[in-house]
Enzyme design. Structure first.
Site, PDB file in Angstrom:
ATOM      1  N   GLY A   1       1.085  -2.198  11.758  1.00 50.61           N
ATOM      2  CA  GLY A   1       1.924  -2.172  10.706  1.00 50.61           C
ATOM      3  C   GLY A   1       3.373  -1.890  10.823  1.00 50.61           C
TER       4      GLY A   1
ATOM      5  CG  LEU B   1       7.800   4.843   9.687  1.00 51.55           C
ATOM      6  CD1 LEU B   1       8.914   5.919   9.570  1.00 51.55           C
ATOM      7  CD2 LEU B   1       6.607   5.671   9.413  1.00 51.55           C
TER       8      LEU B   1
ATOM      9  CE1 TYR C   1      -0.431   5.388   1.405  1.00 53.80           C
ATOM     10  CE2 TYR C   1       0.394   7.139  -0.109  1.00 53.80           C
ATOM     11  CZ  TYR C   1       0.626   6.376   1.064  1.00 53.80           C
ATOM     12  OH  TYR C   1       1.440   6.676   2.128  1.00 53.80           O
TER      13      TYR C   1
HETATM   14  P1  NAD Z   1       4.989  -0.675   4.405  1.00 58.20           P
HETATM   15  O1  NAD Z   1       4.160  -0.751   3.346  1.00 58.20           O
HETATM   16  O2  NAD Z   1       6.440  -0.887   4.255  1.00 58.20           O
HETATM   17  O3  NAD Z   1       4.419  -1.305   5.737  1.00 58.20           O
HETATM   18  C1  NAD Z   1       2.912  -1.049   6.083  1.00 58.20           C
HETATM   19  C2  NAD Z   1       2.603  -2.155   7.043  1.00 58.20           C
HETATM   20  O4  NAD Z   1       1.226  -2.269   7.142  1.00 58.20           O
HETATM   21  C3  NAD Z   1       2.931  -3.584   6.366  1.00 58.20           C
HETATM   22  O5  NAD Z   1       3.847  -4.339   7.320  1.00 58.20           O
HETATM   23  C4  NAD Z   1       1.493  -4.139   6.203  1.00 58.20           C
HETATM   24  O6  NAD Z   1       1.593  -5.565   6.575  1.00 58.20           O
HETATM   25  C5  NAD Z   1       0.884  -3.708   7.072  1.00 58.20           C
HETATM   26  N1  NAD Z   1      -0.492  -3.556   6.998  1.00 58.20           N
HETATM   27  C6  NAD Z   1      -1.387  -3.630   5.789  1.00 58.20           C
HETATM   28  N2  NAD Z   1      -2.588  -3.981   6.156  1.00 58.20           N
HETATM   29  C7  NAD Z   1      -2.655  -4.064   7.550  1.00 58.20           C
HETATM   30  C8  NAD Z   1      -3.824  -4.540   8.231  1.00 58.20           C
HETATM   31  N3  NAD Z   1      -5.048  -4.569   7.641  1.00 58.20           N
HETATM   32  N4  NAD Z   1      -3.561  -4.441   9.571  1.00 58.20           N
HETATM   33  C9  NAD Z   1      -2.566  -4.277  10.131  1.00 58.20           C
HETATM   34  N5  NAD Z   1      -1.312  -4.224   9.525  1.00 58.20           N
HETATM   35  C10 NAD Z   1      -1.528  -4.290   8.102  1.00 58.20           C
HETATM   36  O7  NAD Z   1       4.659   1.036   4.821  1.00 58.20           O
HETATM   37  P2  NAD Z   1       5.563   2.017   5.454  1.00 58.20           P
HETATM   38  O8  NAD Z   1       6.671   2.492   4.466  1.00 58.20           O
HETATM   39  O9  NAD Z   1       6.182   1.566   6.641  1.00 58.20           O
HETATM   40  O10 NAD Z   1       4.702   3.246   5.812  1.00 58.20           O
HETATM   41  C11 NAD Z   1       4.097   3.408   7.160  1.00 58.20           C
HETATM   42  C12 NAD Z   1       3.112   4.542   7.006  1.00 58.20           C
HETATM   43  O11 NAD Z   1       3.786   5.549   6.586  1.00 58.20           O
HETATM   44  C13 NAD Z   1       2.021   4.299   6.058  1.00 58.20           C
HETATM   45  O12 NAD Z   1       0.751   4.799   6.772  1.00 58.20           O
HETATM   46  C14 NAD Z   1       2.243   5.047   4.847  1.00 58.20           C
HETATM   47  O13 NAD Z   1       1.333   5.491   4.244  1.00 58.20           O
HETATM   48  C15 NAD Z   1       3.193   6.038   5.496  1.00 58.20           C
HETATM   49  N6  NAD Z   1       3.907   6.626   4.627  1.00 58.20           N
HETATM   50  C16 NAD Z   1       5.220   6.104   4.162  1.00 58.20           C
HETATM   51  C17 NAD Z   1       5.868   6.696   3.052  1.00 58.20           C
HETATM   52  C18 NAD Z   1       7.079   5.820   2.688  1.00 58.20           C
HETATM   53  O14 NAD Z   1       7.920   6.664   1.619  1.00 58.20           O
HETATM   54  N7  NAD Z   1       7.255   4.699   3.045  1.00 58.20           N
HETATM   55  C19 NAD Z   1       5.857   8.159   2.745  1.00 58.20           C
HETATM   56  C20 NAD Z   1       4.611   8.918   3.213  1.00 58.20           C
HETATM   57  C21 NAD Z   1       3.789   8.074   4.146  1.00 58.20           C
HETATM   58  N1  SER Z   2       6.057   7.077  -0.569  1.00 53.70           N
HETATM   59  C1  SER Z   2       4.809   6.643  -0.501  1.00 53.70           C
HETATM   60  C2  SER Z   2       4.439   5.933  -1.837  1.00 53.70           C
HETATM   61  O1  SER Z   2       5.227   6.129  -2.600  1.00 53.70           O
HETATM   62  C3  SER Z   2       3.951   7.746  -0.486  1.00 53.70           C
HETATM   63  O2  SER Z   2       3.541   8.016   0.835  1.00 53.70           O
HETATM   64  O3  SER Z   2       3.640   5.362  -1.979  1.00 53.70           O
END
Ligand code: NAD
Ligand code: SER
Length: 316
Positions: free
Chosen positions: A8, A13, A139
Site C-alpha cells: 500500500g 503514509l 474499518y
Molecule cells: P491510503 O488510503 O492513502 O493508502 C492505502 C493504500 O493501500 C492505497 O495506495 C491503496 O491502493 C492500497 N491498497 C488498497 N487495497 C490494497 C490491496 N488489496 N493490496 C495492496 N494495496 C492495497 O492510506 P494511508 O493514509 O496511507 O494509510 C496507511 C495505513 O495507515 C493504513 O493501514 C491505515 O489504516 C493506517 N492509518 C492511516 C491514518 C491516516 O490518517 N492516514 C490514520 C490511522 C491509521
Molecule cells: N485517519 C483514518 C481515517 O480517518 C483513521 O485511521 O480513516
C-alpha cells in the site's frame, strides 16, 4: 541493511515513508508495492495485491525481504461504502502478511492501527491504553481485530510485529484516501487553491491528529527500538495534538486572512464523534521514548509553507 517491503506504498503514509526509509537504509533496500504501478517510484517497486497469497510470498522471496511495513488498507469513510470488501482487504490482507512472515521467518513486521479502534463507549479524553474497545465502523472493527491477531502471532509464534494507533495523519505529499480525518488535509489544499472550504465535520468535532513528519519518525523509532523495550503487542496509543475544524481553520486564517469555511456535516461526523478527543500515550513515551515535535501552530505553518512551494490539486 535490512531489505524492506512496503505494501500500500502509494497512499498518504507510504508516499512519505518510502523516501524516509530509502534515505536511512538505501534506495535499493526499500521495495515499494501497491495495487497499481507507482508513479515516480524512484527506486525498486512492484505491483502487489495483498489478497494474493502466492503473489505476496513470491515478492518477499524475489527481493529477499527482512522487514515488512504493511500499509495496505481501506480507510474509515470509504470502508463504510462496502463493509464486506473492506473487511476482506483489511483482515485477509493482514492475515496473509502475518502467516507468510511466520512461514518465511521475516524479522519484523509493522502493522498500523488507528484511533478508529475506539468507540462511543470508550473514555473520550486522555483515553487509556487499554480502554473499552467497541469500534463502530468496519474499518475500526478490522483494525481492532488486527491488533489482536498481531498480538496472537507474537505470543504464539514469536513474530516480531509492532504497531501504532495513529491519530489522523496530516501531510502535504499526497491527497487523502477516504478517511474521516482527511478534512484536515483537504482544508489546506482548498484554502490555498480556492480560498474557501466546505467541511464534512461539524465545527466543534475534536479529534487527535499528528503531522506526517512525526508519524514517520515514530514509526521508524518503534521499528528500531530494542525488542525488549516493546511491551505492547496489540498497538501503542500515540498522541501529538487534538483540535476541531474551527480551531485549524482559525490557525490557517492567520496565513490566509481571506480564507472562509462552511460546515456541511455528513456521515463522517458521526464516525468522528464515535472516536475519542485525546489519548494517553504514556506507554509509548516510557517504553521507546516517543515525543512529538509538531503542535497545531507549527504543523499549520509547515503545511502552508510546503504547499505554497509545491502546489497540489484541490480536493474536488
Ligand atoms: P491510503 O488510503 O492513502 O493508502 C492505502 C493504500 O493501500 C492505497 O495506495 C491503496 O491502493 C492500497 N491498497 C488498497 N487495497 C490494497 C490491496 N488489496 N493490496 C495492496 N494495496 C492495497 O492510506 P494511508 O493514509 O496511507 O494509510 C496507511 C495505513 O495507515 C493504513 O493501514 C491505515 O489504516 C493506517 N492509518 C492511516 C491514518 C491516516 O490518517 N492516514 C490514520 C490511522 C491509521
Ligand atoms: N485517519 C483514518 C481515517 O480517518 C483513521 O485511521 O480513516
Amino acid at each position: 541493511m535490512p531489505k524492506i517491503l512496503l505494501t500500500g506504498a502509494g497512499g498518504q503514509l507510504g508516499s512519505v515513508l518510502i523516501p524516509y526509509l530509502r534515505e536511512k537504509y538505501g534506495i535499493e533496500n526499500v521495495i515499494a508495492t501497491d495495487l497499481k504501478p507507482l508513479k515516480n517510484a524512484s527506486g525498486p517497486s512492484d505491483v502487489l495485491d495483498v489478497l494474493d497469497y502466492e503473489g505476496v510470498k513470491s515478492i518477499i522471496q524475489k527481493y529477499e525481504i527482512d522487514q515488512i511495513y504493511h500499509l495496505a488498507a481501506i480507510l474509515s469513510a470509504k470502508g463504510e461504502q462496502d463493509p464486506r470488501f473492506t473487511w476482506k482487504v483489511n483482515m485477509d490482507g493482514l492475515l496473509n502478511i502475518l502467516e507468510i512472515s511466520r512461514e518465511l521467518g521475516i524479522e519484523k513486521v509493522f502493522n498500523p492501527s488507528s484511533i478508529a479502534v475506539f468507540g462511543s463507549k470508550t473514555q473520550k479524553e486522555n483515553t487509556p491504553q487499554n480502554p473499552i474497545l467497541i469500534p463502530e465502523t468496519i474499518y475500526g472493527m478490522s483494525k481492532e481485530a488486527g491488533e489482536n491477531w498481531t498480538n496472537y502471532y507474537y505470543q504464539k509464534y514469536g513474530l516480531d510485529v509492532r504497531s501504532i494507533r495513529y491519530p489522523g495523519l496530516i501531510g502535504y505529499n499526497s491527497l487523502p484516501g477516504g478517511g474521516t480525518t482527511d478534512y484536515a488535509v483537504e482544508i489546506f489544499h482548498d484554502a490555498i487553491n480556492k480560498g474557501k472550504y466546505t467541511c464534512f465535520l461539524n465545527s466543534d468535532t475534536v479529534l487527535p491528529m499528528m503531522y506526517m513528519q512525526d508519524a514517520m519518525r515514530a514509526t521508524v523509532e518503534l521499528m528500531e527500538a530494542p525488542i525488549e523495550d516493546i511491551k505492547i503487542r496489540t498497538s501503542y496509543n500515540l498522541a501529538a495534538m487534538s483540535f476541531s475544524p474551527e480551531q485549524i481553520f482559525l490557525e490557517i486564517k492567520k496565513y490566509l486572512p481571506k480564507f472562509k469555511i462552511k460546515y456541511k456535516a455528513d456521515f463522517r461526523d458521526e464516525i468522528a464523534k464515535s472516536w475519542v478527543e485525546s489519548v494517553d500515550d504514556s506507554a509509548a513515551r516510557k517504553d521507546w521514548g516517543w515525543k512529538e515535535t509538531y503542535d497545531l501552530p507549527r504543523m499549520v505553518k509547515d503545511m502552508i509553507y510546503n504547499l505554497r512551494i509545491e502546489p497540489h490539486s484541490s480536493s474536488d
